[in-house]
Design an enzyme around this catalytic site. Structure first.
Site, PDB file in Angstrom:
ATOM      1  N   LYS B 148      84.691  -0.336  34.059  1.00 46.34           N
ATOM      2  CA  LYS B 148      84.007  -0.333  32.830  1.00 46.34           C
ATOM      3  C   LYS B 148      82.724  -0.018  33.700  1.00 46.34           C
ATOM      4  CE  LYS B 148      81.085  -1.666  29.416  1.00 46.34           C
ATOM      5  NZ  LYS B 148      79.755  -1.371  30.116  1.00 46.34           N
ATOM      6  N   GLY B 207      76.110  -8.940  36.013  1.00 50.49           N
ATOM      7  CA  GLY B 207      75.213  -8.708  34.918  1.00 50.49           C
ATOM      8  C   GLY B 207      73.813  -9.400  34.273  1.00 50.49           C
ATOM      9  N   SER B 208      73.722  -9.020  33.420  1.00 47.71           N
ATOM     10  CA  SER B 208      72.554 -10.733  32.655  1.00 47.71           C
ATOM     11  C   SER B 208      73.908 -11.839  31.911  1.00 47.71           C
ATOM     12  CB  SER B 208      72.381  -9.925  31.416  1.00 47.71           C
ATOM     13  OG  SER B 208      73.366 -10.123  30.841  1.00 47.71           O
ATOM     14  N   ARG B 209      72.922 -13.225  32.163  1.00 49.36           N
ATOM     15  CA  ARG B 209      73.922 -14.288  31.392  1.00 49.36           C
ATOM     16  C   ARG B 209      74.685 -13.592  30.180  1.00 49.36           C
ATOM     17  NH1 ARG B 209      70.199 -19.569  32.655  1.00 49.36           N
ATOM     18  NH2 ARG B 209      71.767 -21.671  31.560  1.00 49.36           N
ATOM     19  N   GLY B 211      75.246 -10.604  29.268  1.00 50.68           N
ATOM     20  CA  GLY B 211      76.469 -10.388  29.762  1.00 50.68           C
ATOM     21  C   GLY B 211      77.428 -11.119  29.721  1.00 50.68           C
ATOM     22  N   GLU B 231      78.947 -12.720  37.745  1.00 49.54           N
ATOM     23  CA  GLU B 231      77.132 -13.568  38.883  1.00 49.54           C
ATOM     24  C   GLU B 231      76.474 -12.857  37.636  1.00 49.54           C
ATOM     25  OE1 GLU B 231      74.694 -11.998  40.641  1.00 49.54           O
ATOM     26  OE2 GLU B 231      75.602 -11.384  41.717  1.00 49.54           O
ATOM     27  N   CYS B 269      69.871  -9.313  42.420  1.00 53.79           N
ATOM     28  CA  CYS B 269      70.586 -10.821  42.308  1.00 53.79           C
ATOM     29  C   CYS B 269      69.825 -11.941  42.856  1.00 53.79           C
ATOM     30  CB  CYS B 269      71.699 -11.252  41.904  1.00 53.79           C
ATOM     31  SG  CYS B 269      73.099  -9.440  42.440  1.00 53.79           S
ATOM     32  N   GLU B 354      65.435 -16.229  34.237  1.00 51.69           N
ATOM     33  CA  GLU B 354      65.108 -14.974  35.328  1.00 51.69           C
ATOM     34  C   GLU B 354      64.393 -14.151  35.372  1.00 51.69           C
ATOM     35  OE1 GLU B 354      68.753 -13.188  36.529  1.00 51.69           O
ATOM     36  OE2 GLU B 354      67.948 -11.793  37.858  1.00 51.69           O
TER      37      GLU B 354
END
Lengths: 486, 486
Positions: B148, B207-209, B211, B231, B269, B354
């Site tokens: 994706k 990506g984001s937490r 997500g 991650e 990151c 973050e």
């Protein structure tokens, strides 16, 4: 005895406190400790065997064998720990002159996850319980262990726990390295409290699908989710190919099938619950021989009244399923010793849920293509078995890739009960056989479940962990710039 | 272009169909394919770089470097696949004369899990996207990949996908080996459909937490749960010890910190979001030098307007937090190029989430014990850094075991931005840095995420997979009865 929530907290707190000292043990110290656990179990062998036979209703020979299996596992992990390959040491040396940027020195090793909760199994009071495979592999990895003993064998569990704690003391390890909790009730709340406890970092479980799924859900919902290794359910398909059927002595073959099906009252995760048999006369003959072999069996006392009741309702449901007819039934062996049964089903509909115990289903197939399609529709399994002769080569070749995607172990011309403890064994498989197919709960690879990698970049030489030092004091095999070096 | 649910299904169906042929490729074939992907990316390098610079607003030199990193990763996995150690071959030979029971022949190898869904990252349009680390490692393992693409760089993703598909065709592999889907909207529904698809067997995500957690929850709720390697978030604590502070040129040291913090607009990151600094005069001097260094910076255009907005609200929240004061601020660089900022916080309360971008928080500490306690309270992180001199040895020794339990990588006397791609690297760490600490998303160990072990018991020699044959046609290093043999 029933452990309270306070005792759970005391055990996990002690485990968390023990972690620093326990994970700092050398391979030699940790190996010696695992061997001491084995020796302490042996020193109390008679009492342990007596308790386990009384509590499990399993035969003396089986329980005696299980003691050997349990101590053998502990000693195998002592060997693994001393060899040190599980530390997975990798070193990418610095390249100070690399352009455009110098490369730092990066070293990797595996470290233990932290305190592990182990749930003892009902059907292996020793080998999959208090000091069984999960405990041995977690201790080998450097993780303190908190065991929730199985309520079906509290006395056995307590004796083995005492042996383990004696070894902890002898080896000068913190007492929290090992703890044993027990709830003689359902154990649900105790288990949930243990898995929710923030000090617990991984879970090993062998038991029912519902039990395993409940723990996995609790673990996933924690503020810090943790891995759950639950070995849950499997019907272990066995495929009989036409050539094998044509070559074998049918009576002996059917006898072997029924022997595997009824071994230990059928209370094995690897029990052959589903057998695929060719349509036609040879298959009919195998079924008749199976009926005879089953008729000659007598039910053995199951592990608990609850397990015997679940067997009764499971076989009851099976018999009422459309298209299912009974091939043969054994004799009831007394209270909680229900009769073994083999049924034939016209399709897989409604017959693929595990009935824990000596209940087998036979499904007939017309050709290899339809057989492959049926196998492809099965859920994940611990094992799959193919009985083949040289005439079946083409069919076996077609089925092997289908089966290996479904299971953790493919075996030929044998029976799935009996799991060798070794370095190459896999006792695992895709969901719902287990909650995590990437691993095994039997054999030396099980240690990997309780570790994770850490990289050390430009760490000064005098601060490096021993496993990563240039002078390699533990004599480890290491991967240098990608290649293994001894 | 926005892919529809029908396209998701077409891609996963093709991937599932391609799986049998793709996983059957030899090490040589698979290695050559990975190299062909690298070569095809290089052949379209100019167009890819132009698109990536335009879409990401990242500098040309950085994007050019990222092409090299991406092709380098693919070639590293080609080397890994050809070496074959990832197959983890183990053989416990039969012992026909063992008493009381003969031992069967048991062999183990790793097999690929099946089609993998990869979610491209916003901040690495090449190295963590379409043909980035997740894709390279999944393809290396033998898994077809459905990507994706990230909506922030559709053109870059499409060009890299075309290059990958050309390599698929050149190598005579099924077209379904690789697919690229795109949703220029939020992508939420497309992503959910992909993870729910029963043909998908594992997920890689950067990506984001939020997500990552949403995908992990969806994956856990499937009828067949699957592993998710997400991650997610990290503030990468940096510890400055007093000896280092005393020895270094403070201006250069502070400059290096701000350089790492503002690199790539702080969109890494591994951005050093939290720095622990000694109380006292030397620390004060470091803070003053930091203020000067930050004041000299200019904001760079962030990846997307949304990311710039999130940075604005994150730094806004930070500044309003009790006990937080601004140490220094840079200059805004225009639209979506907010000013870098460094703040000081009196405690960790409210400053450990973050803030993606060039925002750093400094916390002062009084002594090693209180520092160790603060570090122990942090959540899981990708990295932790210690700046130490020889006078700091005792403190570093105390902190190292605390930090290694919190992170995937500990580094000394450097900065966490810049992740070496090699065999020893770990880009991972405890939750919430990732959803699965047992692995890494950078470096050769990443291939292990997409495999599981299968045991082969008494499989006739002519049916054994090549990796397990006695004559070892691929020349693999194998573990025989537990010991590695070449």
């Amino acid at each position: 005895m029933t452990s309270t929530t306070t005792e759970v907290e005391a055990a996990t707190t002690a485990a968390a406190e023990a972690f620093a000292a326990y994970r700092a043990t050398t391979p030699e110290q940790r190996g010696a400790f695992l061997e001491a656990v084995a020796a302490e179990i042996e020193s109390d062998k008679d009492a342990i065997i007596e308790a386990a036979v009384a509590e499990s209703h399993l035969p003396l020979a089986r329980i005696t064998g299980e003691v050997g299996r349990t101590t053998g596992q502990l000693r195998m992990f002592a060997e693994v720990v001393r060899r040190g390959d599980h530390l997975g040491v990798r070193i990418d040396p610095a390249l100070p002159d690399r352009a455009p940027l110098p490369r730092p020195d990066v070293r990797q090793r595996m470290i233990p996850l932290g305190p592990v909760a182990v749930f003892g199994a009902s059907n292996f009071p020793l080998a999959f319980s208090t000091a069984g495979g999960d405990t041995a592999s977690a201790l080998a990895a450097g993780c303190p262990v908190v065991v929730k003993g199985h309520p079906a064998h509290p006395r056995t569990g307590t004796l083995v726990a005492q042996a383990t704690s004696r070894a902890v003391e002898q080896c000068g390890l913190p007492a929290g390295t090992f703890a044993f909790l027990l709830d003689e009730g359902s154990g649900f709340e105790l288990g949930q409290a243990l898995v929710k406890d923030p000090r617990i970092k991984a879970v090993g479980f062998t038991g029912s699908r519902n039990g395993g799924l409940a723990l996995a859900e609790t673990a996933a919902r924690r503020p810090e989710p943790i891995p759950v290794y639950a070995e849950m359910s499997s019907i272990n398909p066995v495929v009989v190919l036409p050539g094998a059927l044509a070559e074998r002595d049918i009576a002996v073959f059917a006898q072997a099938y029924v022997g595997s099906l009824t071994l230990g009252a059928g209370q094995f995760c690897t029990n052959p619950g589903l057998l695929f048999l060719p349509a036609g006369e040879a298959g009919d003959a195998f079924l008749r021989a199976t009926a005879e072999a089953v008729a000659a069996t007598t039910g053995q006392t199951m592990l608990t009244p609850g397990i015997a009741e679940a067997y009764a309702s499971g076989t009851g449901r099976l018999k009422e399923t459309d298209g299912v007819s009974v091939v043969g039934t054994g004799t009831e062996g007394g209270e909680h010793a229900p009769a073994p049964v083999v049924a034939e089903a016209s399709t897989l509909d409604g017959v693929t849920d595990e009935v824990f115990g000596a209940a087998g289903v036979v499904v007939r197939y017309a050709d290899t293509d339809s057989l492959a399609a049926s196998l492809d529709h099965l859920e994940g399994q611990l094992t799959a078995t193919i009985h083949s002769a040289s005439a079946d080569r083409k069919a076996a070749q077609q089925l092997l890739p289908v089966l290996e995607l479904k299971v953790g172990r493919v075996l030929f011309n044998g029976w799935p009960t009996g799991v060798e403890v070794g370095h190459a064994m896999v006792h695992g498989g895709p969901f719902p056989a287990t909650s995590d197919s990437r691993t095994t709960s039997v054999g030396s690879r099980a240690i990997e479940r309780f570790q994770r990698p850490v990289a050390y970049q430009d760490v000064p030489a005098d601060l490096l962990p021993e496993a990563l030092r240039d002078d390699n004091p533990w004599g480890l095999t290491r991967r240098i710039d990608g290649a293994l070096e001894r």
